[in-house]
Write an enzyme that holds these catalytic residues in place. Sequence first.
Site, PDB file in Angstrom:
ATOM      1  N   ASP A  10       0.867  -1.168   0.000  1.00  0.00           N
ATOM      2  CA  ASP A  10       0.000   0.000   0.000  1.00  0.00           C
ATOM      3  C   ASP A  10       0.907   1.221   0.000  1.00  0.00           C
ATOM      4  OD1 ASP A  10      -1.559   2.282   1.012  1.00  0.00           O
ATOM      5  OD2 ASP A  10      -3.126   0.834   1.479  1.00  0.00           O
ATOM      6  N   SER A  12       0.601   3.965   1.241  1.00  0.00           N
ATOM      7  CA  SER A  12       0.596   4.704   2.496  1.00  0.00           C
ATOM      8  C   SER A  12       1.354   3.968   3.601  1.00  0.00           C
ATOM      9  CB  SER A  12      -0.847   4.963   2.958  1.00  0.00           C
ATOM     10  OG  SER A  12      -0.879   5.929   3.980  1.00  0.00           O
ATOM     11  N   SER A  13       1.892   2.811   3.279  1.00  0.00           N
ATOM     12  CA  SER A  13       2.605   1.997   4.264  1.00  0.00           C
ATOM     13  C   SER A  13       4.094   2.318   4.244  1.00  0.00           C
ATOM     14  CB  SER A  13       2.399   0.508   3.960  1.00  0.00           C
ATOM     15  OG  SER A  13       3.399  -0.279   4.569  1.00  0.00           O
ATOM     16  N   PRO A  14       4.645   2.872   5.336  1.00  0.00           N
ATOM     17  CA  PRO A  14       6.084   3.178   5.328  1.00  0.00           C
ATOM     18  C   PRO A  14       6.950   1.929   5.228  1.00  0.00           C
ATOM     19  CG  PRO A  14       5.143   3.537   7.509  1.00  0.00           C
ATOM     20  CD  PRO A  14       3.994   3.286   6.590  1.00  0.00           C
TER      21      PRO A  14
END
Length: 200
Positions: A10, A12-14
């Site tokens: 994703d 938005s996943s660091p």
Amino acid sequence: MPEPIDFYFDFSSPYSYVAANLIDALADRHIRSVTWRPILLGPVFEVSGNRPLNAQPMKGDYMRHDVPRLCRRHGIPFAWPEPFPIATVAAARAVYALWDQDAEQAIRFAKAVFRAYFANGRNIGETDGVLAVAADEGIDAAALGQAIQDPAIKARTKAAVDHAIKLKVCGAPFFLVDEEPFWGVDRLPLMDEWMARGGW
């Protein structure tokens, strides 16, 4: 040739960002390609019962310490973006729209989107932000903007997320190596050994 590594992520996943910077070198060591498969963690969490790490006491604080440490360890540019987290459906659709035309271009674009957000602080949560990254990469932003709104691409993205859930992809990053699941960027060394030994 061995089968490709499936890389579920994703934008938005660091931890997905870290994995995106490491997965190609790992795959190259084992003469494998990587199939990049963007997903949306929101629907995954609805099924798994999990929540974003930043919404969890203590775990969120740990993540905010751990991700910059990981990036320093691997020499990956990083700065916490604002806002965080963000919706990533437009970016995911863009990757699927590009994939059939040119998979290598789709991968370069995905890496550029990650850098834009986690290294340069650009908001890729809106379609305009995604298209700005595309333009920077020499991609026809107008055509990609139309593709993002195409019902077929919307359906393909939803189907990809649904299929990932069916495969029990419970978070991001998540990898499948010859159908063997590995969850988390910290599993990359284990994947490396698994491929070297042919499993156990």
